[in-house]
Motif scaffolding. Structure first.
Motif, mmCIF file in Angstrom:
data_model
loop_
_atom_site.group_PDB
_atom_site.id
_atom_site.type_symbol
_atom_site.label_atom_id
_atom_site.label_comp_id
_atom_site.label_asym_id
_atom_site.label_seq_id
_atom_site.Cartn_x
_atom_site.Cartn_y
_atom_site.Cartn_z
ATOM 1 N N TRP A 76 -81.369 95.509 38.662
ATOM 2 C CA TRP A 76 -82.441 96.513 38.692
ATOM 3 C C TRP A 76 -83.434 96.254 39.828
ATOM 4 O O TRP A 76 -84.038 97.185 40.362
ATOM 5 N N ARG A 77 -83.596 94.938 40.214
ATOM 6 C CA ARG A 77 -84.529 94.615 41.304
ATOM 7 C C ARG A 77 -84.062 95.217 42.635
ATOM 8 O O ARG A 77 -84.861 95.401 43.542
ATOM 9 N N GLN A 78 -82.750 95.504 42.722
ATOM 10 C CA GLN A 78 -82.240 96.138 43.960
ATOM 11 C C GLN A 78 -82.547 97.632 43.994
ATOM 12 O O GLN A 78 -82.190 98.327 44.937
ATOM 13 N N THR A 79 -83.174 98.143 42.924
ATOM 14 C CA THR A 79 -83.558 99.559 42.885
ATOM 15 C C THR A 79 -85.084 99.637 42.881
ATOM 16 O O THR A 79 -85.758 98.603 42.921
ATOM 17 N N GLY A 80 -85.614 100.819 42.816
ATOM 18 C CA GLY A 80 -87.070 100.981 42.751
ATOM 19 C C GLY A 80 -87.605 100.967 41.327
ATOM 20 O O GLY A 80 -88.718 101.427 41.074
ATOM 21 N N ALA A 81 -86.812 100.437 40.372
ATOM 22 C CA ALA A 81 -87.236 100.454 38.970
ATOM 23 C C ALA A 81 -88.484 99.593 38.760
ATOM 24 O O ALA A 81 -88.707 98.612 39.475
ATOM 25 N N GLU A 82 -89.249 99.952 37.738
ATOM 26 C CA GLU A 82 -90.428 99.180 37.350
ATOM 27 C C GLU A 82 -89.986 98.192 36.271
ATOM 28 O O GLU A 82 -89.461 98.588 35.238
ATOM 29 N N ILE A 83 -90.156 96.895 36.548
ATOM 30 C CA ILE A 83 -89.613 95.869 35.647
ATOM 31 C C ILE A 83 -90.742 95.054 35.043
ATOM 32 O O ILE A 83 -91.627 94.574 35.748
ATOM 33 N N ASP A 84 -90.701 94.897 33.711
ATOM 34 C CA ASP A 84 -91.712 94.090 33.028
ATOM 35 C C ASP A 84 -90.978 93.251 31.992
ATOM 36 O O ASP A 84 -90.655 93.736 30.904
ATOM 37 N N GLY A 85 -90.681 91.975 32.349
ATOM 38 C CA GLY A 85 -89.838 91.144 31.481
ATOM 39 C C GLY A 85 -88.445 91.741 31.439
ATOM 40 O O GLY A 85 -87.820 91.912 32.490
ATOM 41 N N ARG A 126 -87.987 94.772 30.067
ATOM 42 C CA ARG A 126 -88.182 96.229 29.984
ATOM 43 C C ARG A 126 -88.046 96.855 31.379
ATOM 44 O O ARG A 126 -88.683 96.407 32.331
ATOM 45 N N VAL A 127 -87.210 97.862 31.491
ATOM 46 C CA VAL A 127 -86.984 98.551 32.769
ATOM 47 C C VAL A 127 -87.327 100.022 32.606
ATOM 48 O O VAL A 127 -86.877 100.678 31.656
ATOM 49 N N LYS A 128 -88.176 100.518 33.541
ATOM 50 C CA LYS A 128 -88.447 101.953 33.605
ATOM 51 C C LYS A 128 -88.015 102.437 34.987
ATOM 52 O O LYS A 128 -88.104 101.696 35.954
ATOM 53 N N ILE A 129 -87.572 103.664 35.062
ATOM 54 C CA ILE A 129 -87.109 104.155 36.359
ATOM 55 C C ILE A 129 -87.398 105.651 36.490
ATOM 56 O O ILE A 129 -87.289 106.399 35.510
ATOM 57 N N ALA A 130 -87.809 106.036 37.682
ATOM 58 C CA ALA A 130 -88.129 107.448 37.953
ATOM 59 C C ALA A 130 -86.844 108.259 37.990
ATOM 60 O O ALA A 130 -85.784 107.771 38.407
ATOM 61 N N ARG A 131 -86.929 109.518 37.572
ATOM 62 C CA ARG A 131 -85.724 110.341 37.424
ATOM 63 C C ARG A 131 -84.957 110.524 38.735
ATOM 64 O O ARG A 131 -83.728 110.523 38.727
ATOM 65 N N GLU A 132 -85.694 110.646 39.862
ATOM 66 C CA GLU A 132 -84.995 110.889 41.133
ATOM 67 C C GLU A 132 -84.072 109.717 41.448
ATOM 68 O O GLU A 132 -82.925 109.885 41.850
ATOM 69 N N GLU A 133 -84.625 108.520 41.254
ATOM 70 C CA GLU A 133 -83.876 107.312 41.571
ATOM 71 C C GLU A 133 -82.685 107.133 40.614
ATOM 72 O O GLU A 133 -81.570 106.797 41.034
ATOM 73 N N LEU A 134 -82.944 107.377 39.334
ATOM 74 C CA LEU A 134 -81.872 107.278 38.332
ATOM 75 C C LEU A 134 -80.737 108.240 38.673
ATOM 76 O O LEU A 134 -79.557 107.871 38.709
ATOM 77 N N LEU A 135 -81.098 109.481 38.967
ATOM 78 C CA LEU A 135 -80.070 110.508 39.193
ATOM 79 C C LEU A 135 -79.292 110.254 40.482
ATOM 80 O O LEU A 135 -78.108 110.586 40.578
ATOM 81 N N ALA A 136 -79.959 109.633 41.475
ATOM 82 C CA ALA A 136 -79.252 109.297 42.716
ATOM 83 C C ALA A 136 -78.131 108.297 42.424
ATOM 84 O O ALA A 136 -77.050 108.365 43.021
ATOM 85 N N LEU A 137 -78.376 107.352 41.500
ATOM 86 C CA LEU A 137 -77.323 106.401 41.110
ATOM 87 C C LEU A 137 -76.235 107.101 40.287
ATOM 88 O O LEU A 137 -75.035 106.877 40.505
ATOM 89 N N ILE A 138 -76.654 107.946 39.360
ATOM 90 C CA ILE A 138 -75.686 108.657 38.502
ATOM 91 C C ILE A 138 -74.749 109.525 39.344
ATOM 92 O O ILE A 138 -73.553 109.654 39.039
ATOM 93 N N GLU A 139 -75.283 110.085 40.425
ATOM 94 C CA GLU A 139 -74.461 110.941 41.299
ATOM 95 C C GLU A 139 -73.287 110.199 41.921
ATOM 96 O O GLU A 139 -72.314 110.827 42.364
#
Lengths: 499, 499
Positions: free
Chosen positions: A71-80, A82-95
């Motif tokens: 997840w650190r290789q993405t723009g995700a927000e990491i807290d311990g 717990r991972v949160k990720i913005a929809r644009e970034e998530l969908l770019a991976l899903i594509e």
């Protein structure tokens, strides 16, 4: 279940018909009827927004450091964890996930495409018990697994071998995956389901596939599809993530299927359940694309509910059907292949409830556009038990759905009109050549003769008829050819890796 | 079927839950999900053209002079009993049939609309046998009919009373229609199905309705809906035509349902079966509009096939499902209400086959847009038998479909998101207020607890559970109020008309 032994005299003709049924292997399902929808574009977008808000505002726990490193290789927000990720970034991976993939079998004739309008059926999965040929519920053994692999191999509408059709409880757990993989390879030549219960067991599966397909082929092509579950809500544990990472790294397909139970692990809402499950699944699927872009992944949903009068999980209800239809619409929205559950009964025996429960899975999964249809037949007791009798009766239901999905046949419409004209009012069509060439479907275990005949034949219920059919099939089963050297190499691998 | 008497100790809780289930009456089904289609406009037009060519080139036999006299008032080509008619003329008559109608019940709260997006469920029809509470198959009696009227009256999702739910074989056939009509009126206050077995029996039914509703109301409004069958292919006999004419004349609704059996009385083709059946039904429906323009008529199809391995008629197969979907598309094309069959099993007992057979009727009929759903539950042996246990289990399936057809619930989506946010990853939803207010569906006879619990409770199969439920319901049944003078007038009519 009526005892299968008694008063069989009159049912000879019926049993002979069963025995002589030809074994055919159907290609993937390519449905020729429109996809059924339960909502419109607005509904799909509401669920999409719900799922995206979960990934953005709530996030999901990934309980191992390796995944967090991904997840650190993405723009995700990491807290311990717990991972949160913005929809644009998530969908770019899903594509990056392919909308379909080819799953190779050791017999190239059994190789299948999954997705893009192609659907395959796989057998029961993971049951520790069988309801055996005497109607006794007991722990499953390796012999049961082998028997079910054989029956499954002979089923026209089942495209995939196990995997863990049942758990061979007589084999120590640390060696079980080796024997399960061998069982699928030996007794069938259909594509294989992988093991997921530990990192090294996933690796063993891949090593055995390398023996079958060769190193290079097995790493660049998909030769296994496996099933991993989230601990809903919103938690992926280390074991499941380990298997997911191993398979993704080797370009092997995974059905990413949160273990949702509406009212317990997801909200008491069909829309909310799909929203939460999507967030969980899409995040894990996205992570695999960091590991190996283009690795084939399927979005899966088990779609159970918890019956709030008992607290028990229920498979097969109008709510699970709704979740199934909605999930399929979402998979099409994200253009990823979709795994659905066909047929898991909550019932303990092969009674009416067993079939009703099953149909609440079969119809929705078959009428939507799901691409991988797990649990093709035989599961009772909420997936804890596989029944021999129910397995055989369910196989016929699969054949019936295969027939139904071919749609109405307009090709011979002119010929049919001429037959109607020839027969005319008040006569019948039974002797017409067109009728003799009929393509109408026949259930070979359905009792459609008179009550009196049924009575004379021993009043067999359909579970008993299914057991008789299983016995016949096992008698006439033929091992699919396997090179002796390959067989020895696999057995040698098992011997070396056994603990 | 497991004996219902033994080892009941542990199932107290379950039986109490069954006993306390509240009796509710649901309004007509107004489905909130899209109609499912199996073909497109082109397919519909091909079938339309097929049917029209049958009416134009082949024609249909009407075996009584009165009907032929009706046809003489049209531009039809008549040769003896054979009638052919051009499509323009036929369709001009069909256009006079209302797309929906109101069927009045003696209790105005049970009055229903049929058509235009409203669907109703009616009970089993015409079975000479019951599978009784001891699992014995025997001739049905008036007591059975009354019992089934009571159970039917209490079923939330059944909108219509009998009719001939079963044939009370202990009553002489010439008086049977009087007692059947009385049974429906007395033990239920839902709308009534009429008698069709002779002209004077249809007239008796209407006379009894005049006693209930008053002369004028009963002739200007629809207070019965009846079911007539053609002798497919393409023959209408005098008895059926007599009943049809009597009801049409009095503005009473009729389901015009050719008795099709694909491969025997219609071609071995789903497309061809629908084409032939349409020709038969549309011609009889058109004729009624000569008698009384605007009389409500429904297009109906039983959608059986003949299993060519045994010659036996089969209810519930992928082909009957296809015929059902195609027929519904055609009814929408002609803008006439559509009658479908929900639930007839070919099986002899309440086994898996019984439920699988049923679901091949239930799903297609419920997912298309059929407006009158006959045979709501309990039918076995290809409609020859009604089972008490299956009736009760089937009622729950009807409730489940009612729930499903309400579609996904987006109304509380914001509240659900807040619950997910509050619960967060790794916890559960069981204690949440939203969960406690859950609208998820629960089957009250579904055994969803553990195998061990099922074992302790006596290993009841679902048919046995259904029988227990029937017994409970009959104990708590309450007669719907009826004016004493009306009751006496009906009984007096029966006494006068009895032979």
């Amino acid at each position: 279940m009526a005892k299968t032994g008694r008063r069989q005299g009159g049912s000879k003709a019926r049993r002979a018909a069963v025995a002589n049924a030809a074994i055919r292997h159907f290609p993937e399902i390519k449905r020729k009827i429109p996809i059924m929808e339960v909502t419109n574009r607005e509904g799909v977008e509401l669920i999409h927004d719900f799922a995206m808000r979960v990934t953005e505002e709530i996030g999901c726990d990934f309980q191992d450091e390796e995944s967090i490193e991904c997840w650190r290789q993405t723009g995700a927000e990491i807290d311990g964890h717990r991972v949160k990720i913005a929809r644009e970034e998530l969908l770019a991976l899903i594509e990056q996930i392919p909308s379909s993939y080819v799953h190779h079998a050791r017999n190239p004739e059994r190789t299948v495409r999954v997705g893009d309008g192609h659907a395959v059926v796989s057998p029961s999965y993971g049951a520790p018990f069988v309801r055996d040929m005497d109607g006794v519920r007991r722990y499953a053994t390796l012999e049961d697994l082998n028997n079910l692999q054989k029956l499954n191999h002979m089923a026209s509408s089942v495209h995939i071998a196990g995997g863990t059709i049942v758990e061979p409880v007589d084999i120590p757990v640390e060696n079980r995956h080796l024997h399960m993989t061998y069982s699928g390879l030996k007794y069938s030549d259909k594509p294989i389901i992988g093991n997921v219960t530990a990192r090294e067991r996933a690796e063993d599966t891949i090593d055995m596939m390398k023996i079958v397909f060769g190193d290079e082929f097995a790493t660049n092509n998909t030769v296994t599809t496996s099933l991993i579950n989230a601990n809903s809500p919103l938690v992926w544990d280390e074991t499941m993530l380990d298997a997911l990472k191993v398979y993704a790294m080797h370009n092997q397909a995974v059905m990413v299927s949160p273990f949702s139970m509406a009212a317990a692990s997801t909200p008491a809402s069909n829309v909310g359940t799909v929203g939460v499950v999507l967030a969980e699944a899409l995040m894990a699927m996205a992570m695999t694309q960091v590991i190996r872009p283009g690795a084939p992944m399927l979005f899966g949903v088990p779609a159970m509910t918890v019956a709030l009068n008992s607290g028990a999980p229920v498979h097969g209800s109008p709510d699970s059907a709704m979740v199934q239809f909605l999930s399929n619409a979402m998979a099409r929205f994200y253009k990823v292949p979709h795994r659905a559950i066909l047929n898991v009964a909550t019932s303990k025996s092969g009674d009416m409830q067993a079939a009703y429960d099953s149909m609440w899975g079969l119809f929705p999964s078959m009428l939507s556009d799901a691409n991988w249809l797990t649990m093709g037949g035989g599961m009772l007791e909420g997936a804890l038990t596989v029944g021999y009798g129910k397995t055989m009766i369910d196989f016929e239901q699969l054949d019936a759905f295969y027939h139904f999905l071919q749609g109405p046949d307009f090709d011979d419409i002119e010929e049919v009109f001429e037959v109607v004209k020839k027969v005319g009012p008040g006569r019948h069509f039974l002797g017409e050549l067109h009728t003799l060439n009929s393509k109408l479907f026949i259930f070979d275990s359905q009792h459609n003769n008179s009550y009196e005949q049924w009575d004379i034949e021993g009043r067999l219920d359909s579970e008993a008829v299914g057991v008789l059919k299983a016995q016949k099939w096992l008698q006439k089963y033929e091992l699919p050819p396997m090179d002796e050297a390959l067989d020895e190499a696999l057995l040698d691998y098992i011997a070396r890796r056994s603990k």
